[in-house]
Scaffold this motif. Structure first.
Motif, PDB file in Angstrom:
ATOM      1  N   UNK A 193       6.351   6.943  -8.370  1.00 19.36           N
ATOM      2  CA  UNK A 193       7.630   7.654  -8.223  1.00 19.36           C
ATOM      3  C   UNK A 193       7.633   8.585  -7.023  1.00 19.36           C
ATOM      4  N   UNK A 194       6.523   9.253  -6.783  1.00 24.87           N
ATOM      5  CA  UNK A 194       6.451  10.222  -5.683  1.00 24.87           C
ATOM      6  C   UNK A 194       6.292   9.546  -4.322  1.00 24.87           C
ATOM      7  N   UNK A 195       5.660   8.369  -4.319  1.00 26.76           N
ATOM      8  CA  UNK A 195       5.386   7.658  -3.067  1.00 26.76           C
ATOM      9  C   UNK A 195       5.888   6.224  -3.193  1.00 26.76           C
ATOM     10  N   UNK A 196       7.155   5.988  -2.850  1.00 25.87           N
ATOM     11  CA  UNK A 196       7.761   4.671  -3.022  1.00 25.87           C
ATOM     12  C   UNK A 196       7.002   3.530  -2.346  1.00 25.87           C
ATOM     13  N   UNK A 197       6.214   3.857  -1.322  1.00 23.35           N
ATOM     14  CA  UNK A 197       5.451   2.798  -0.654  1.00 23.35           C
ATOM     15  C   UNK A 197       4.373   2.187  -1.557  1.00 23.35           C
ATOM     16  N   UNK A 198       4.125   2.819  -2.709  1.00 27.27           N
ATOM     17  CA  UNK A 198       3.131   2.272  -3.651  1.00 27.27           C
ATOM     18  C   UNK A 198       3.785   1.439  -4.751  1.00 27.27           C
ATOM     19  N   UNK A 199       5.087   1.210  -4.648  1.00 31.93           N
ATOM     20  CA  UNK A 199       5.804   0.457  -5.678  1.00 31.93           C
ATOM     21  C   UNK A 199       5.209  -0.933  -5.889  1.00 31.93           C
ATOM     22  N   UNK A 200       4.886  -1.614  -4.807  1.00 28.75           N
ATOM     23  CA  UNK A 200       4.359  -2.977  -4.940  1.00 28.75           C
ATOM     24  C   UNK A 200       3.014  -3.024  -5.657  1.00 28.75           C
ATOM     25  N   UNK A 201       2.284  -1.915  -5.630  1.00 29.14           N
ATOM     26  CA  UNK A 201       0.981  -1.863  -6.315  1.00 29.14           C
ATOM     27  C   UNK A 201       1.061  -1.067  -7.616  1.00 29.14           C
ATOM     28  N   UNK A 202       2.297  -0.756  -8.061  1.00 30.21           N
ATOM     29  CA  UNK A 202       2.528  -0.010  -9.308  1.00 30.21           C
ATOM     30  C   UNK A 202       1.847   1.356  -9.294  1.00 30.21           C
ATOM     31  N   UNK A 203       1.835   2.016  -8.128  1.00 28.95           N
ATOM     32  CA  UNK A 203       1.269   3.353  -8.028  1.00 28.95           C
ATOM     33  C   UNK A 203      -0.232   3.397  -7.834  1.00 28.95           C
ATOM     34  N   UNK A 204      -0.842   2.254  -7.719  1.00 25.51           N
ATOM     35  CA  UNK A 204      -2.284   2.193  -7.489  1.00 25.51           C
ATOM     36  C   UNK A 204      -2.513   2.243  -5.981  1.00 25.51           C
ATOM     37  N   UNK A 205      -3.359   3.166  -5.549  1.00 16.57           N
ATOM     38  CA  UNK A 205      -3.640   3.341  -4.129  1.00 16.57           C
ATOM     39  C   UNK A 205      -4.870   2.511  -3.778  1.00 16.57           C
ATOM     40  N   UNK A 206      -4.705   1.593  -2.869  1.00 17.01           N
ATOM     41  CA  UNK A 206      -5.813   0.738  -2.439  1.00 17.01           C
ATOM     42  C   UNK A 206      -5.918   0.773  -0.923  1.00 17.01           C
ATOM     43  N   UNK A 207      -7.119   0.616  -0.442  1.00 14.58           N
ATOM     44  CA  UNK A 207      -7.332   0.518   0.997  1.00 14.58           C
ATOM     45  C   UNK A 207      -8.572  -0.330   1.253  1.00 14.58           C
TER      46      UNK A 207
END
Length: 72
Positions: free
Chosen positions: A29-43
């Protein structure tokens, strides 16, 4: 949390994973760019053999372990 070799232990990793999963909905919700990963931050994780060589030389040690860095 960590062992005497300054390595991150399994328990610390498991705790971090649990926190990331717990906050995934907020992150999405806070970072819409993570929508495709359902809020999971990956790199990407990248081998950094050249930097490892420089560090070994600078600290005058021989560390045979693989050295990695997590990119953003």
């Amino acid at each position: 949390m960590s062992n005497t070799n300054n390595e991150i232990g399994r328990e610390a990793i498991d705790n971090a994973v649990e926190r990331l999963l717990r906050f995934a909905r907020f992150i999405e919700n806070a970072f819409p760019e993570t929508t495709s990963s359902k809020g999971i931050i990956e790199s990407k994780i990248v081998k950094i053999a050249e930097i490892k060589s420089l560090l070994n030389s600078y600290y005058q040690v021989t560390d045979e372990r693989e050295t990695l860095i997590k990119m953003r």
